[in-house]
Design an enzyme around this catalytic site. Structure first.
Site, PDB file in Angstrom:
ATOM      1  N   HIS A  36      10.253  73.797  30.597  1.00 57.93           N
ATOM      2  CA  HIS A  36      10.552  72.482  31.171  1.00 57.93           C
ATOM      3  C   HIS A  36      10.867  71.451  30.083  1.00 57.93           C
ATOM      4  O   HIS A  36      10.825  70.249  30.335  1.00 57.93           O
ATOM      5  CB  HIS A  36       9.368  71.996  32.002  1.00 57.93           C
ATOM      6  CG  HIS A  36       8.928  72.960  33.049  1.00 57.93           C
ATOM      7  ND1 HIS A  36       9.775  73.424  34.027  1.00 57.93           N
ATOM      8  CD2 HIS A  36       7.734  73.570  33.261  1.00 57.93           C
ATOM      9  CE1 HIS A  36       9.122  74.271  34.810  1.00 57.93           C
ATOM     10  NE2 HIS A  36       7.879  74.381  34.366  1.00 57.93           N
TER      11      HIS A  36
ATOM     12  N   GLY B  30      49.881  62.531  12.671  1.00 58.85           N
ATOM     13  CA  GLY B  30      50.130  63.787  13.374  1.00 58.85           C
ATOM     14  C   GLY B  30      49.575  65.005  12.666  1.00 58.85           C
ATOM     15  O   GLY B  30      49.338  66.044  13.277  1.00 58.85           O
TER      16      GLY B  30
ATOM     17  N   THR C 107      53.450  64.424  22.801  1.00 53.40           N
ATOM     18  CA  THR C 107      53.211  64.273  21.365  1.00 53.40           C
ATOM     19  C   THR C 107      54.384  63.604  20.670  1.00 53.40           C
ATOM     20  O   THR C 107      54.205  62.711  19.826  1.00 53.40           O
ATOM     21  CB  THR C 107      52.929  65.645  20.729  1.00 53.40           C
ATOM     22  OG1 THR C 107      51.793  66.230  21.369  1.00 53.40           O
ATOM     23  CG2 THR C 107      52.648  65.502  19.245  1.00 53.40           C
TER      24      THR C 107
ATOM     25  N   HIS D 114      10.733  75.429  38.973  1.00 58.46           N
ATOM     26  CA  HIS D 114      10.649  76.834  38.575  1.00 58.46           C
ATOM     27  C   HIS D 114      11.716  77.659  39.295  1.00 58.46           C
ATOM     28  O   HIS D 114      11.688  78.891  39.245  1.00 58.46           O
ATOM     29  CB  HIS D 114       9.263  77.398  38.896  1.00 58.46           C
ATOM     30  CG  HIS D 114       8.152  76.611  38.285  1.00 58.46           C
ATOM     31  ND1 HIS D 114       7.449  75.648  38.983  1.00 58.46           N
ATOM     32  CD2 HIS D 114       7.653  76.620  37.024  1.00 58.46           C
ATOM     33  CE1 HIS D 114       6.542  75.105  38.186  1.00 58.46           C
ATOM     34  NE2 HIS D 114       6.643  75.674  36.993  1.00 58.46           N
TER      35      HIS D 114
ATOM     36  N   GLY E 261      59.707  73.490  26.693  1.00 55.84           N
ATOM     37  CA  GLY E 261      60.913  73.228  27.471  1.00 55.84           C
ATOM     38  C   GLY E 261      61.180  71.788  27.843  1.00 55.84           C
ATOM     39  O   GLY E 261      62.154  71.518  28.552  1.00 55.84           O
TER      40      GLY E 261
ATOM     41  N   ASP F 265      -2.191  75.545  37.494  1.00 53.00           N
ATOM     42  CA  ASP F 265      -2.489  74.421  36.607  1.00 53.00           C
ATOM     43  C   ASP F 265      -3.762  73.701  37.057  1.00 53.00           C
ATOM     44  O   ASP F 265      -4.629  73.356  36.235  1.00 53.00           O
ATOM     45  CB  ASP F 265      -1.320  73.435  36.581  1.00 53.00           C
ATOM     46  CG  ASP F 265      -0.131  73.963  35.798  1.00 53.00           C
ATOM     47  OD1 ASP F 265      -0.284  74.996  35.124  1.00 53.00           O
ATOM     48  OD2 ASP F 265       0.947  73.350  35.858  1.00 53.00           O
TER      49      ASP F 265
ATOM     50  N   GLY G  76       3.557  75.488  32.160  1.00 55.89           N
ATOM     51  CA  GLY G  76       4.393  76.584  31.705  1.00 55.89           C
ATOM     52  C   GLY G  76       5.527  76.102  30.820  1.00 55.89           C
ATOM     53  O   GLY G  76       6.014  74.984  30.952  1.00 55.89           O
ATOM     54  N   SER G  77       5.940  76.952  29.906  1.00 52.07           N
ATOM     55  CA  SER G  77       7.100  76.631  29.069  1.00 52.07           C
ATOM     56  C   SER G  77       8.374  76.797  29.885  1.00 52.07           C
ATOM     57  O   SER G  77       8.420  77.547  30.863  1.00 52.07           O
ATOM     58  CB  SER G  77       7.132  77.558  27.854  1.00 52.07           C
ATOM     59  OG  SER G  77       6.012  77.331  27.020  1.00 52.07           O
TER      60      SER G  77
ATOM     61  N   PRO H  93      63.436  71.745  18.005  1.00 48.98           N
ATOM     62  CA  PRO H  93      64.187  70.746  18.789  1.00 48.98           C
ATOM     63  C   PRO H  93      63.875  69.306  18.370  1.00 48.98           C
ATOM     64  O   PRO H  93      64.753  68.435  18.444  1.00 48.98           O
ATOM     65  CB  PRO H  93      63.754  71.019  20.231  1.00 48.98           C
ATOM     66  CG  PRO H  93      62.496  71.806  20.130  1.00 48.98           C
ATOM     67  CD  PRO H  93      62.584  72.589  18.871  1.00 48.98           C
TER      68      PRO H  93
END
Length: 620
Positions: free
Chosen positions: A68, A532, A488, A241, A443, A126, A65-66, A601
């Site tokens: 997998h 930066g 940063t 499955h 802050g 199968d 089956g598709s 700031p």
């Protein structure tokens, strides 16, 4: 009910579109068999019987089956599969397509065909469909045999006649049988190798969330709930499955999951001389495949691999010489993983190992990085490469040439006074910087700047700043910032001082002057912008740094103007209060109304520092 989200058009046409997508990805490698959901290796696109690949080697087919993927079409290639038959989503392919594939890759014995081996996972549909096609092909004079793979250790041996399911261990059968066929072995020999590997490998899967197939109306939420204690649940031993597993249990740690998987595989064991024995024993060499069932991150797969291999080696005394990790046999988007273990403890172990290592161009197979001496000595990867420690900044860190002499009078004393005033000014400015950053940032700017200033001040007092040369001083300031500030602004200022240090180190051998320090300051400012990504006008510290760098040398270049630089920085910082948008930093997220009237700031901090520098210099 939650509706699933998939990259899909019409579910009824999904397999056709999937095949079309594969053919686009592999224009030279694959061909589709007309009228069927069958993919073949391009070498079978031959019209003459004399050049048919089956004249020189056994053909191998697999399928199912598709859903997998990359199984099974991903294993089409030299020394693996000749082709793959694709059923519907989780549905066995029809007999007609299997038979058509056999005919395409298998010449009749009378025409010199070497035969075909069908590698089939142990599911009733199968087995029946491939078995029927096998018998029909044999009736046509084509030599066809079938190997059934039942490697799943989750299904009790006493649970009916259906037996264990075929799961990711099937890929080992593809690889070993395909390589055997590539070496020219006959059908009986290839089949013997396939059956040996099939009976030797053991697999088990776990899932944190199960699969939702394309076209389903609702998300499969079988594992979405919690137990009576409110603990999230997981499942051990489920199929590819989405079939329910051996058991559900509260979520475990990665190490605990690995332990449970290995215990289940060992207790299931393998057949040997009509008895059930442990799958592996201390001292065994193992090949391990850790399979992503579709929706697990690569990061988590690496953690699970570590847990599995560590326990196999440390607790079970085995040697895992080959580790394959990735998506080998999936279940659409299932958030889970399986492990398949192939012990090399039989009479054919050396042959099988060689076949596993044989090269292939099948796109879904990745060759293992082999632990070559079989565990007799530690893995080379367990030895760390020694860290290259920082060079002594008092020496030239590029060519060994002595640093340029300092031509600035009393540089060490001047630096000491400048640093003291700058640190004091920044610490005193902390409340104001914090106030501004509370309005236009997160802050912490004032606290961060003060923390850096205190660290620098402490290092100055403890004689840990080398003041006699700009190269060493700027490097030490960068180290102090790195150790204390974070965020940063910390990394940007560290970059600035490191650039200033290297710029001074490359100055003329005649000596460093005040103008050279200005050039270093300008280079440091450019570095902040380069790394930066911000620029003047972005509402950042650069709105103070760039004007200061420009003003620090008088227009005619005749003299250094520290006072002029300080005034330019202050003017630039004040101007940020009238900028209604920011291009970088936390302020980038804020509205025009939040920004207007409050200066940046970081720019204010730069103005504070340069003001302190100007004051200290003027007092000398």
């Amino acid at each position: 009910m939650t509706k699933p989200k998939k990259f899909i058009n019409d579910p009824s046409k999904a397999v056709d579109e999937f095949i079309a997508g594969l053919l686009l990805q592999h224009p030279n490698h694959l061909r589709k068999l007309a009228n069927h959901h069958v993919l073949l290796h391009s070498s079978f696109a031959c019209s003459a019987t004399s050049t048919h690949p089956n004249k020189s080697r056994v053909s191998l087919l697999s399928g199912g089956g598709s859903g997998h993927e990359p199984s099974h079409a991903g294993y089409i290639g030299r020394n693996m599969l000749s082709g793959a038959i694709l059923g519907g989503i989780f549905a066995s392919p029809p007999v007609s397509s299997i038979l058509a594939a056999i005919r395409a890759v298998t010449l009749p014995k009378a025409e010199g065909g070497m035969g075909c081996l069908l590698i089939v996972k142990n599911y009733t549909g199968d087995r029946l469909n491939f078995g029927m096609a096998c018998e029909m092909a044999n009736a046509e004079g084509r030599m066809v045999k079938m190997c059934i793979v039942a490697d799943d250790c989750a299904v009790s041996r006493k649970k009916g006649i259906t037996g264990a399911r075929g799961v990711a261990g099937t890929v080992f059968v593809h690889k070993s049988a395909g390589a055997a066929a590539g070496k020219g072995l006959d059908l009986d020999q290839v089949t013997e190798i396939a059956n040996t590997v099939s009976k030797s490998v053991g697999s088990l899967g776990v899932a944190l969330n199960t699969v939702t197939v394309p076209g389903a109306e609702t998300v499969n939420d079988r594992l979405a709930g919690t137990n009576e204690k409110g603990e999230p649940m997981m499942e051990i031993g489920l199929g590819i499955h989405g079939e329910a597993g051996m058991k559900q249990c509260p979520m475990m740690s990665c190490d605990e999951i690995a332990k449970s998987m290995l215990q289940s595989i060992q207790s299931y064991g393998r057949e040997a001389d009509s008895a059930i024995v442990p799958l592996y024993r201390p001292g065994d060499e193992l090949v391990v495949l850790v399979n992503n069932l579709g929706g697990t991150s690569n990061f988590e797969m690496s953690l699970l691999t570590l847990a599995l291999v560590t326990q196999l080696e440390n607790d079970s005394g085995c040697k895992v010489t080959r580790v394959f990790v990735g998506s080998f046999m999936t279940s659409f988007d299932m958030q889970g993983a399986s492990v398949s273990i192939l012990p090399l403890n039989g009479s054919m172990s050396e042959d099988i190992l060689s076949l596993i290592d044989t090269d292939t161009d099948a796109p879904a197979w990745s060759k293992a990085d082999v632990w070559k001496d079989g565990g007799m000595s530690p893995r080379p990867s367990s030895f760390e490469i020694e860290e290259v420690t920082a060079v002594d900044a008092a020496k030239d860190f590029t060519s060994g040439v002595p640093l340029p002499p300092v031509l600035i009078d009393n540089f060490a004393n001047l630096s000491n006074n400048v640093i003291l005033q700058c640190c004091t000014a920044l610490i005193d400015a902390e409340p104001q910087l914090t106030k501004y950053d509370t309005i236009v940032g997160d802050g912490d700017c004032g606290i961060t700047m003060a923390r850096g200033a205190k660290e620098i001040s402490h290092r100055l007092e403890s004689d840990r700043l080398r003041l006699r040369h700009p190269v060493t001083l700027f490097a030490d300031l960068a180290n102090a910032i790195s150790a204390s500030m974070g965020g940063t602004s910390g990394i940007l200022l560290e970059l600035m001082f490191r650039k200033m240090s290297t710029t001074c180190a490359s100055a003329s051998a005649e000596g460093l002057t005040a103008k050279d320090l200005v050039k270093a300051f300008q280079a440091g400012t450019e570095a902040v912008s380069l790394y930066g990504g911000a620029r003047e006008g972005s509402r950042t510290m650069l709105d103070a740094l760039f004007p200061a760098a420009l003003a620090m040398l008088r227009i005619d270049g005749s003299a250094v103007d520290v006072a002029g630089a300080a005034m330019a920085a202050e003017k630039g910082a004040d101007a940020t209060a009238n900028m209604d948008h920011a291009e970088a930093g936390r302020s980038n997220y804020l509205s025009k109304e939040s920004l207007m009237g409050t200066p940046d700031p970081g720019a204010v901090a730069v103005a504070v520092v340069l003001g302190a520098v100007a004051s200290a210099v003027s007092n000398e």
